[in-house]
Design a protein around this motif. Structure first.
Motif, PDB file in Angstrom:
ATOM      1  N   LEU A 199       0.833  -1.211   0.000  1.00  0.00           N
ATOM      2  CA  LEU A 199       0.000   0.000   0.000  1.00  0.00           C
ATOM      3  C   LEU A 199       0.862   1.254   0.000  1.00  0.00           C
ATOM      4  O   LEU A 199       0.577   2.221  -0.725  1.00  0.00           O
ATOM      5  CB  LEU A 199      -0.927  -0.011   1.215  1.00  0.00           C
ATOM      6  N   TYR A 258       2.448   1.717  -3.337  1.00  0.00           N
ATOM      7  CA  TYR A 258       1.451   2.035  -4.364  1.00  0.00           C
ATOM      8  C   TYR A 258       0.934   3.467  -4.210  1.00  0.00           C
ATOM      9  O   TYR A 258       0.857   4.234  -5.173  1.00  0.00           O
ATOM     10  CB  TYR A 258       0.300   1.044  -4.269  1.00  0.00           C
ATOM     11  N   LEU A 259       0.577   3.835  -2.969  1.00  0.00           N
ATOM     12  CA  LEU A 259      -0.043   5.139  -2.739  1.00  0.00           C
ATOM     13  C   LEU A 259       0.953   6.291  -2.835  1.00  0.00           C
ATOM     14  O   LEU A 259       0.567   7.423  -3.120  1.00  0.00           O
ATOM     15  CB  LEU A 259      -0.721   5.160  -1.365  1.00  0.00           C
TER      16      LEU A 259
END
Length: 860
Positions: free
Chosen positions: A325, A328-329
């Motif tokens: 996460l 990705y973020l």
């Protein structure tokens, strides 16, 4: 592609952490031991069993043990004829020879029962080939040698089997009459207790064996116990560890001489219950763990942790999704920035996995478990602070594009200028300083404004009358008000100013009494309100003047500057600004809408900013120095200031917590910043709690060592690493983002550490108290008495002295050979840093001024 990159980063970091686990737990090379073990000393208690609480193993559990031991030996030694009596028929069934023990203590009745049962069993079972009457009874001073000799004669009269008693080698040499009373000598050779290093321990044990053989040449000698613990406190140069236990046993078994010896390895299985009698090491003498798992092999390399692979897998599994996460973020970060933050997450999870696995790796009492829970909670808080800092660190260094960077805007034409009302609240301020600020406001390149100076509660006319007289000379747009008495501190004065504000005012400006503003302050920032109708606040940085020639003022300047160059950008990116009470502009309509300034809060500026954000309004930070104030006058002044800020932060957090956690218009990023933005201060509070806890634990270890031992290195070491890592991040950020010399980076870091005690006290006061008192931060130098030097830092000096005394006491009583002792001393020394820093700050505040020409000025 974005997801693939995120998965690749997370996989790479997970594999890297596995490699680190493998490297840390790489096998220790040592001599292989091929020969069979002659005998085991055996107590059949499991992890949660103890003769002290009369919790005994079941016969099926004893049978399991005997089946396991039969694979490695032909002999077993026990300690009691009453407890776990099923061992006798079970060993007979497996064809094992049994040296049966008869336990003696100070109870005559108990001893009689043990002796009767021991004689009965010896006469009934042929595989019992000898008896040991008493185990270290003389060493423990449970009885005199004469009493023990009486019991030996009693047993010998009841059986034809050979009879002995077990004592350390030196007891046999001290009491030759004891040797005359036995059929064979049973000696305990445990070099660990004598502080012998593991590398030399076997040779030392054999030396003592030879001394006994020379002293009693006609007596057979049986080594009743020989071994090494895998955990426990160091005894001089004797360090308990799994590797040292394996080294000792392998060295002993690999010697040709050992084949001819009659011995029992101490012991078959770890016995957690012995902690209560023998201290921490007593539980860890087993070749097998209390869970009946081998602690090491007799051949091949010996890993430091036999469970390291499962821990590495768990750490990777629990961290993998958060790492994906993050990678990705944070696609707007550089690749190395995302790797950096995911590595920090992986290290944090691995540390927690180590802590969570401690109950499986150690035998903990309820008291130990309570202490472990506190340590894990402290680790969680430390990790939270670290990750918060790491995120800020990574964003500042690795973010490629900033979406919300605001600059001064071109001035509006005079006919389009909104009317601005500037409010200046003062209390007991030097009049010449306030007048300098007023004059700078009068020189502004802006037409449509007024200045309201509100002096609230200054008692001495000599302080406020000159300001009033000066204001009268500047025209109708410069108005002065003296209020006494007046409630609400600064917020109360600002609310009074709102009522007196010109109705035409669309923007309210607030400036502190010591700030000399740039002529373009209003002209270049007011256009932001025209540019976007939802803008509620436009904030310029705090900056300082006249700091270059005095060490303490230099420290203050750069320490303040760090937040406005780094932290404010971090928060501004997500519209989560901390509003400050100077160099700030507020849209009047929105200020009235949210109810003006809060007089219940001593940090009314930051509280107002949060209320405006809760309404969904925009706030902007313009990183351009448009005004400069004075630094706090001395260390006492900045301590008072930070105490007030920390107290006010807790007031804000308590008041707005439902909105931060529940339903409100705040977005996730804003909630994050207002919940974690004070983590550094929470860390200071935790540091104070930890200091008191460390001092208390150190005292308990010294006065009650049998009940309180050294904290486990496996938990202390990662916390030390995290604290050191956190300490290093600030200077690195300064160097990468600011034009700041290393000497000033060190000064800013010193000040940041030095005020942590004041911050911690402010946090606790804010948590437990409802109302605080607004204390003006002194900006002018005041004369000091000789002993006044120690007044502002008396608490810090007291804690510093207590920690140093603890370091010396621990070093003298426990030594520094033990890795756990070294780690604890390191923790205590690390805990002294804020208090050394406070002393350094106080010295710097007394340092004499230098001539301006001796110090080239740096840009603020």
């Amino acid at each position: 592609m974005r997801l693939a990159v995120a998965l690749s980063i997370a996989t790479f970091v997970a594999l890297a952490q596995y490699a680190v686990w493998a490297w840390v737990n790489r096998g220790v090379e040592m001599t292989d031991a091929e020969q069979r073990i002659a005998g085991f000393a055996y107590s059949g208690y499991g992890r949660d069993q103890s003769p002290l609480t009369r919790e005994y193993p079941k016969e099926t559990e004893l049978a399991r043990d005997i089946d396991l031991l039969a694979k490695f030996t032909k002999r077993v030694r026990t300690y009691s004829s009453i407890d776990n009596a099923a061992v006798v028929p079970l060993t007979a069934k497996k064809g094992l020879k049994l040296t049966n023990g008869i336990w003696l203590d100070q109870s005559v009745e108990h001893n009689q029962r043990e002796i009767e049962e021991g004689i009965r069993l010896a006469n009934k079972y042929k595989h019992i080939d000898r008896l040991i009457v008493g185990n270290e009874a003389v060493l423990r001073e449970d009885m005199t040698p004469d009493t023990l000799i009486f019991y030996l004669k009693t047993v010998k009269a009841g059986t034809r089997k050979p009879v002995s008693t077990a004592e350390p080698w030196h007891i046999w040499l001290k009491y030759p009459e004891l040797a005359d009373s036995v059929d064979f000598i049973t000696a305990h050779l445990l070099p660990y207790h004598e502080g012998v290093p593991a590398e030399a321990a076997v040779a030392y044990a054999m030396q003592r064996y030879d001394e006994l053989a020379k002293a009693y040449p006609k007596k057979k000698i049986v080594i009743g116990e020989i071994g090494w613990p895998s955990r426990g406190p160091a005894v001089e140069a004797a360090i308990p560890s799994r590797a040292n236990e394996a080294l000792f046993l392998r060295t002993f078994l690999s010697q040709e001489r050992t084949r001819a010896l009659d011995y029992y390895v101490m012991e078959a299985f770890d016995q957690p219950w012995k902690v209560a009698l023998e201290g921490w090491a007593g539980a860890y003498w087993g070749v097998f763990s209390a869970d009946r798992e081998p602690k090491f092999a007799l051949t091949g390399d010996v890993p430091r942790d036999i469970r390291w692979q499962s821990k590495a897998y768990e750490a990777a599994a629990y961290a993998f999704i958060p790492m994906v996460l993050i990678a990705y973020l944070l696609a707007g970060w550089s690749l190395w920035g995302r790797v950096w933050l995911t590595m920090l997450v992986q290290a944090s999870v691995a540390t927690l996995i180590v802590g969570i696995n401690v109950p499986a790796d150690y035998y903990l009492t309820p008291k130990d478990l309570a202490g472990l829970s506190v340590l894990i909670a402290a680790t969680l808080i430390t990790i939270s602070v670290l990750l918060t800092h790491g995120y800020e660190f990574g964003e500042v260094l690795f973010k490629r594009i900033w979406k919300r960077r605001f600059a001064p805007l071109p001035a509006l034409p005079p006919e389009e200028e909104p009317f601005v009302s500037i409010h200046l609240a003062c209390y007991n301020e030097p009049p010449e300083m306030v007048i300098e600020t007023i004059d700078s406001l009068a020189r502004m390149n802006y037409r449509n404004f007024e200045v309201l100076v509100i002096d609230n509660n200054t008692a001495y006319e000599a302080l406020w009358k000159p300001v009033e007289a000066h204001m009268a000379k500047l025209g109708p747009n410069f108005r002065f008000f003296h209020l006494r008495p007046w409630p609400g501190f600064k917020a109360g004065a600002l609310n009074f100013a709102l009522k007196e504000t010109d109705p035409r005012a669309q923007v309210i400006g607030v400036v502190d009494a010591d700030y000399v503003v740039d002529p373009d302050w209003i002209a270049t920032l007011v256009p932001h309100f025209v540019d976007a109708p939802d803008v509620a606040v436009v904030q310029a940085p705090q900056a300082h003047r006249n700091w270059e020639t005095q060490p303490f003022r230099r420290m203050c300047n750069w320490e303040f500057d760090g937040f406005f160059r780094i932290g404010m950008h971090h928060r501004n990116e997500r519209n989560a600004l901390i509003q400050h009470g100077t160099m700030t502009l507020v849209r009047r309509k929105f200020l009235d809408e949210v109810g003006a300034w809060s007089e219940w809060c001593i940090c009314e500026d930051s509280e107002l900013g949060l209320r405006l954000l809760r309404k969904g309004y925009d706030t902007r930070y313009v990183d351009r120095v448009l005004g400069k104030g004075l630094t706090p006058a001395n260390f006492s002044a900045i301590k008072s200031q930070r105490f007030r800020w920390a107290f006010g932060a807790m007031q804000i957090l308590k008041a707005h917590l439902p909105a931060l956690l529940g339903r409100s218009r705040l977005n996730l990023a804003q909630r994050y910043h207002f919940l974690t933005g004070w983590f550094t201060w929470f860390g200071d509070a935790l540091q104070l709690v930890f200091t008191f806890a460390a001092l208390l634990w150190s005292i308990l270890m010294i006065v009650a060592p049998e009940s309180f031992g050294l904290p486990m290195t496996v938990l202390v070491a990662p916390m030390l690493g995290f604290m050191a890592f956190k300490t290093a991040m600030g200077p690195i950020l300064y160097r990468r983002t600011m034009n700041c010399p290393w000497v000033d980076i060190a000064g800013a870091s010193l000040l940041s550490a030095g005020i942590s005690h004041a911050v911690a006290r402010g946090i606790f006061a804010g948590i437990f108290k409802k109302k605080g008192e607004f204390v003006v931060t002194p900006k002018g130098w005041k004369a000091k008495r000789a002993l006044a030097f120690f007044g502002p830092i008396r608490e810090e000096l007291g804690l510093l002295l207590a920690l140093l005394v603890s370091v010396v006491s621990i070093s003298l009583t426990l030594g520094v050979q033990d890795p756990a002792a070294k780690a604890w001393v390191a923790v205590l020394l690390f805990a002294t840093i804020p208090y050394w820093a406070a002393l350094g700050c106080q010295i710097a505040s007394y340092w004499p001024e230098k001539a301006p020409q001796d110090n080239p000025a740096s840009a603020s």
